[in-house]
Design an enzyme around this catalytic site. Sequence first.
Site, short mmCIF file in Angstrom:
data_model
loop_
_atom_site.label_atom_id
_atom_site.label_comp_id
_atom_site.label_asym_id
_atom_site.label_seq_id
_atom_site.Cartn_x
_atom_site.Cartn_y
_atom_site.Cartn_z
CG ASN A 1 0.00 0.01 2.36
OD1 ASN A 1 0.44 0.81 2.69
ND2 ASN A 1 -0.46 -1.23 3.25
CG ASP B 1 -6.58 -5.76 4.63
OD1 ASP B 1 -6.65 -5.46 6.03
OD2 ASP B 1 -6.76 -4.65 4.02
CE LYS C 1 11.23 -10.37 -13.09
NZ LYS C 1 11.73 -9.18 -13.83
CG ASP D 1 -7.07 -8.71 13.80
OD1 ASP D 1 -6.52 -7.76 13.92
OD2 ASP D 1 -8.24 -9.05 14.39
CG PHE E 1 -3.73 5.57 13.09
CD1 PHE E 1 -3.86 6.73 12.39
CD2 PHE E 1 -3.28 5.35 14.39
CE1 PHE E 1 -3.06 7.83 13.00
CE2 PHE E 1 -2.42 6.60 14.79
CZ PHE E 1 -2.44 7.73 14.25
#
Length: 400
Positions: free
Chosen positions: A213, A282, A292, A309, A327
């Site tokens: 992310n 997640d 690769k 979690d 957060f």
Amino acid sequence: MFQNKRVLIAIGGGIAAYKICEVVSTLFKIGVEIKVILTNSAQKFITPLTLATLSRHPAYTDENFWQSTHFRPLHIDLGEWADLIVIAPLTANTLAKLAYGMADNLLTNTVLASTCPVLLAPAMNTDMWEQQVVQRNWEQLLTDNRFHGMCTGSGLLACDRVGAGRMAEPPEIITYVQSLLHTTGKRDLLGKRVLISAGGTREYLDPVRFIGNPSTGKMGLALAQAALHRGASVTLVHAPASWDVPLGVQAIPVVSADQMRASMVEYLPSADIIVMSAAVADVKPREYSQHKLPKKSLPQALPLEPVPDIVGELARLKQSHQQLIGFAAQTGDIVTPALEKLHSKNLDAIIANPIDEPDSGFGSDHNRAIFLDQQGQRIEIPPCSKLEMAHRIFDFLENK
């Protein structure tokens, strides 16, 4: 935030004096009013004209010591004027004088004539810094709550010695100044241990491809800086980042969610406050290739499995004296999902922040948020720097 704030910068005699130009210039640009004192030795490295030009005020030297302003001694006027005094570089000579309350020049007289916080950024040769008498003076001075000491860095010094004694870099000094202007020097986290997670974890498919992310970890960095400046012992568990960990913070670098979970669980028992600001992935690829994968071998549908979690596990493991803050980075309605996470994870508080608003969220130096807790408090944090937001969060926790 910094309008009408007044900082007096006192410069000692050392090669690191040249770095203070950046500090003065940057603080002026963000609205801080700056005045400068130079010792006689400091003038061997940098001129009063340079500092006067950058600060838009006369730069004072010992020649001005007996100058009166409105029929009052200069050191009294400067001491009463300042909201904060910064001494950088702090030499062994000035350190010794301050430790014993001596006052034989404008700098030391001004410090004794003031009551505001004093930020110290020492700089000297490694052998000088490590002398027992210097360390004794340093420790003695820091027993006075007025004085806030910055750690010295290590590296190649101007004397060609490699070791400790390098003055903190200008960005670190500027950040510490901003913190002290916010807190007015209080150490409400002294004796506390703060554990913080930061950044975006990476879940690799092969050595070059990962699920991740856009989190840069800047919010976690700001939380670490704020906690450190308020007196806490800080451990920062961080995913890959482009910034340097502040001097004085214990850094635990990790990459994946599994690694972050292991480190957070390891350091949890000794923490008083835990802030989970990291953007944890997640899901992760079900299989990892040691080599690769050729483009033609990439699966059309990538099998995934959930990652641990972490915040939920920390909530189950934490003790009654510990505070756990989460957060929730959201788009659209940020409050509803944050409240659901607050209660389902049994957090003490949560920070809901939008990532679809201008100049906030991932990668930005600024943020905005809503503070929510189990007692039903809902406090909006308007757009501000991430450092200010970090301080506001600790302000809220102090008042809980």
